[in-house]
Motif scaffolding. Sequence first.
Motif, short mmCIF file in Angstrom:
data_model
loop_
_atom_site.label_atom_id
_atom_site.label_comp_id
_atom_site.label_asym_id
_atom_site.label_seq_id
_atom_site.Cartn_x
_atom_site.Cartn_y
_atom_site.Cartn_z
N LEU A 79 -3.39 -8.45 -6.48
CA LEU A 79 -3.55 -7.32 -7.96
C LEU A 79 -2.35 -7.83 -8.68
CD1 LEU A 79 -4.67 -4.30 -6.17
CD2 LEU A 79 -6.35 -5.98 -7.35
N ARG A 80 -2.78 -7.43 -10.11
CA ARG A 80 -1.73 -7.29 -11.11
C ARG A 80 -1.04 -5.88 -10.92
NH1 ARG A 80 -6.06 -8.57 -14.07
NH2 ARG A 80 -5.80 -6.52 -15.21
N PRO A 81 0.42 -5.90 -11.10
CA PRO A 81 1.02 -4.54 -11.36
C PRO A 81 0.41 -3.40 -11.91
CG PRO A 81 2.69 -6.25 -11.35
CD PRO A 81 1.27 -7.08 -11.57
N GLU A 82 -0.28 -3.72 -13.03
CA GLU A 82 -0.59 -2.77 -13.82
C GLU A 82 -2.04 -2.18 -13.46
OE1 GLU A 82 -1.47 -6.71 -16.03
OE2 GLU A 82 0.11 -5.83 -14.92
N GLU A 83 -2.64 -2.74 -12.23
CA GLU A 83 -3.68 -2.21 -11.53
C GLU A 83 -3.39 -1.71 -10.56
OE1 GLU A 83 -6.92 -5.86 -11.97
OE2 GLU A 83 -5.22 -6.31 -10.75
N CYS A 84 -2.01 -1.52 -9.96
CA CYS A 84 -1.68 -0.72 -8.76
C CYS A 84 -0.67 0.71 -9.25
CB CYS A 84 -0.48 -1.46 -8.23
SG CYS A 84 -1.35 -2.87 -7.39
N LEU A 85 -1.15 1.83 -8.27
CA LEU A 85 -0.10 2.96 -8.59
C LEU A 85 0.96 2.87 -7.71
CD1 LEU A 85 -0.07 5.81 -9.92
CD2 LEU A 85 -1.44 6.70 -7.57
N VAL A 86 2.33 3.03 -8.14
CA VAL A 86 3.37 3.21 -7.03
C VAL A 86 3.57 4.68 -6.76
CG1 VAL A 86 5.90 2.84 -7.32
CG2 VAL A 86 4.71 1.14 -7.97
N VAL A 87 3.92 5.04 -5.79
CA VAL A 87 4.16 6.09 -5.11
C VAL A 87 5.51 6.36 -4.75
CG1 VAL A 87 3.53 8.36 -3.75
CG2 VAL A 87 1.77 6.55 -4.48
N GLU A 88 6.43 6.96 -5.23
CA GLU A 88 8.07 6.94 -5.16
C GLU A 88 8.57 8.25 -5.07
OE1 GLU A 88 10.88 5.45 -4.85
OE2 GLU A 88 9.98 3.32 -4.38
N ASP A 89 9.86 8.53 -4.59
CA ASP A 89 10.57 9.88 -4.55
C ASP A 89 12.02 9.38 -5.13
OD1 ASP A 89 12.57 10.05 -1.71
OD2 ASP A 89 11.44 8.20 -2.36
N ALA A 90 12.40 8.44 -5.45
CA ALA A 90 13.46 8.11 -6.12
C ALA A 90 13.79 7.63 -7.50
CB ALA A 90 14.42 7.04 -4.88
N PRO A 91 14.62 7.83 -8.22
CA PRO A 91 14.66 7.17 -9.47
C PRO A 91 14.92 5.72 -9.46
CG PRO A 91 16.36 9.18 -9.27
CD PRO A 91 15.61 9.01 -7.88
N SER A 92 15.53 5.15 -8.51
CA SER A 92 15.54 3.82 -8.71
C SER A 92 14.03 3.10 -8.37
CB SER A 92 16.54 3.11 -7.61
OG SER A 92 16.09 3.59 -6.23
N GLY A 93 13.48 3.82 -7.58
CA GLY A 93 11.93 3.10 -7.24
C GLY A 93 11.10 3.58 -8.42
N VAL A 94 11.36 4.82 -8.79
CA VAL A 94 10.34 5.12 -10.37
C VAL A 94 10.71 3.80 -11.24
CG1 VAL A 94 10.16 6.46 -12.28
CG2 VAL A 94 10.22 7.61 -9.86
N GLY A 95 12.06 3.64 -11.61
CA GLY A 95 12.19 2.67 -12.74
C GLY A 95 11.95 1.42 -12.20
N ALA A 96 11.71 0.92 -10.78
CA ALA A 96 11.52 -0.37 -10.53
C ALA A 96 9.74 -0.50 -10.62
CB ALA A 96 11.63 -0.55 -8.91
N GLY A 97 9.04 0.60 -10.53
CA GLY A 97 7.49 0.66 -10.38
C GLY A 97 7.37 0.31 -12.07
N LEU A 98 8.02 1.33 -12.91
CA LEU A 98 7.61 1.22 -14.34
C LEU A 98 8.06 -0.09 -14.89
CD1 LEU A 98 9.23 4.76 -15.35
CD2 LEU A 98 6.71 3.91 -15.13
N ALA A 99 9.18 -0.82 -14.39
CA ALA A 99 9.41 -2.04 -15.07
C ALA A 99 8.64 -2.99 -14.45
CB ALA A 99 11.09 -2.43 -14.39
N ALA A 100 7.95 -2.87 -13.34
CA ALA A 100 6.88 -3.80 -12.87
C ALA A 100 5.53 -3.78 -13.63
CB ALA A 100 6.55 -3.54 -11.35
N GLY A 101 5.59 -2.71 -14.42
CA GLY A 101 4.44 -2.55 -15.27
C GLY A 101 3.15 -1.61 -14.88
N SER A 102 3.44 -1.01 -13.28
CA SER A 102 2.91 -0.07 -12.67
C SER A 102 2.86 1.36 -13.28
CB SER A 102 3.03 -0.01 -11.30
OG SER A 102 2.79 -1.35 -10.56
#
Length: 218
Positions: free
Chosen positions: A151-174
């Motif tokens: 899939l493309r990152p924008e087709e995925c939902l990232v589930v996170e609990d840490a600021p670094s992970g939230v940042g990574a998901g958003l930067a990927a386009g999810s």
Amino acid sequence: MVSVKAKGILFDMDGVLVSSIGSVVRCWRQWAEHYEVPNAEIFEVPHGMRAIEIVKALRPDIDAEEGLRYIEDLEMNDVADLVVLPGVKALLESLPVERWAIVTSATRRLLLSRLKAAGLPIPERIISADMVERGKPDPEPYRRGAELLGLRPEECLVVEDAPSGVGAGLAAGSRVLGVVGTHSAKELEGAQWLVGTLEGVAVTVGAEGLELRFDPLI
């Protein structure tokens, strides 16, 4: 009630699927004492950061792989108070295996050990710390996770609990669903939605993908 459609879900592990915070704190303080890090007894672990990066930051003069192996061994032997977080087992069991992956800052060796200790299903698709060049908050882990699902990152939902992970998901386009617990809602700024646990998250599987329904925190 919010409805979110996605073709795949990329889960962080610690703080999202399981809680191993007690083990993490104990083991890193033991590691710090072993390697004579000042104030080892009060060392605060930077959650969401790869262990190899913590090792290099604390003791750049030692063999990083040796230091990594030592902390892995400590954590793999300290699982007495590891717990599966609410709603996780039912949610994972409701998902088709090809629709989800774990993307974690833990090594593959440690990830498999924790999932086994927790009695959770081991996914066919995993991105661990030792499979990427750059860890979170770099987008590489979540981009790689999306690729594993085809899939493309924008087709995925990232589930996170840490600021670094939230940042990574958003930067990927999810889009990102933040789970409050390890960090506060304010610290997870940027996540499109926040929940207290995954217990209230229900998934419907359709031909076009997944539909998640949940009550977000206000």
